[in-house]
Design a protein around this motif. Sequence first.
Motif, PDB file in Angstrom:
ATOM      1  N   VAL A 167       0.870  -1.165   0.000  1.00 31.15           N
ATOM      2  CA  VAL A 167       0.000   0.000   0.000  1.00 31.15           C
ATOM      3  C   VAL A 167       0.908   1.215   0.000  1.00 31.15           C
ATOM      4  O   VAL A 167       1.636   1.445   0.943  1.00 31.15           O
ATOM      5  CB  VAL A 167      -0.908   0.011   1.249  1.00 31.15           C
ATOM      6  CG1 VAL A 167      -1.811   1.205   1.224  1.00 31.15           C
ATOM      7  CG2 VAL A 167      -1.715  -1.268   1.340  1.00 31.15           C
ATOM      8  N   VAL A 195       0.217  -4.701   3.904  1.00 30.86           N
ATOM      9  CA  VAL A 195      -0.458  -5.688   3.077  1.00 30.86           C
ATOM     10  C   VAL A 195      -0.279  -7.043   3.750  1.00 30.86           C
ATOM     11  O   VAL A 195       0.788  -7.366   4.258  1.00 30.86           O
ATOM     12  CB  VAL A 195       0.131  -5.713   1.652  1.00 30.86           C
ATOM     13  CG1 VAL A 195      -0.491  -6.817   0.813  1.00 30.86           C
ATOM     14  CG2 VAL A 195      -0.068  -4.363   0.986  1.00 30.86           C
ATOM     15  N   ASP A 217      -1.215 -11.336  -0.707  1.00 31.78           N
ATOM     16  CA  ASP A 217      -1.423  -9.886  -0.744  1.00 31.78           C
ATOM     17  C   ASP A 217      -2.856  -9.472  -1.070  1.00 31.78           C
ATOM     18  O   ASP A 217      -3.081  -8.466  -1.742  1.00 31.78           O
ATOM     19  CB  ASP A 217      -0.458  -9.228  -1.734  1.00 31.78           C
ATOM     20  CG  ASP A 217       0.997  -9.458  -1.371  1.00 31.78           C
ATOM     21  OD1 ASP A 217       1.274  -9.671  -0.168  1.00 31.78           O
ATOM     22  OD2 ASP A 217       1.852  -9.431  -2.260  1.00 31.78           O
ATOM     23  N   ALA A 270      -5.450  -5.402   2.601  1.00 29.72           N
ATOM     24  CA  ALA A 270      -4.760  -4.175   3.003  1.00 29.72           C
ATOM     25  C   ALA A 270      -5.261  -3.774   4.377  1.00 29.72           C
ATOM     26  O   ALA A 270      -6.458  -3.892   4.671  1.00 29.72           O
ATOM     27  CB  ALA A 270      -5.032  -3.058   2.003  1.00 29.72           C
TER      28      ALA A 270
END
Length: 108
Positions: free
Chosen positions: A1, A43, A50, A53
């Motif tokens: 992020v 993340v 992934d 978030a």
Amino acid sequence: VSGDAFKYIAIGEGVAPATADDLTLQDEVTFGGGQRTLGTASVATTLIADDTAEVEATFAITATIDLSEIGLFDAAAAGIMAARRVFATISLVSTDTLVVTWTLQVQA
């Protein structure tokens, strides 16, 4: 992020139900340690690599706040709101510390 991601968490005292049309919090707190805060983004993996978030922000409260809504934004002021959540009021008082973790999971 990274970059201009949604990393700012705001808290508020609004009680109107959240809707898909919301652009702001109903009553964003701008006093007593409750001001919009830049969170720490990371993340994580929930189901696939992934796919999740997380943004976490800490508020050092210095006033009485009747917390009942939170929002996730892309800017320190105004900006775009990605999400809003309304819940039963939590009474915060001076010397309280509030930690908010916002988790967004992407699913196919």
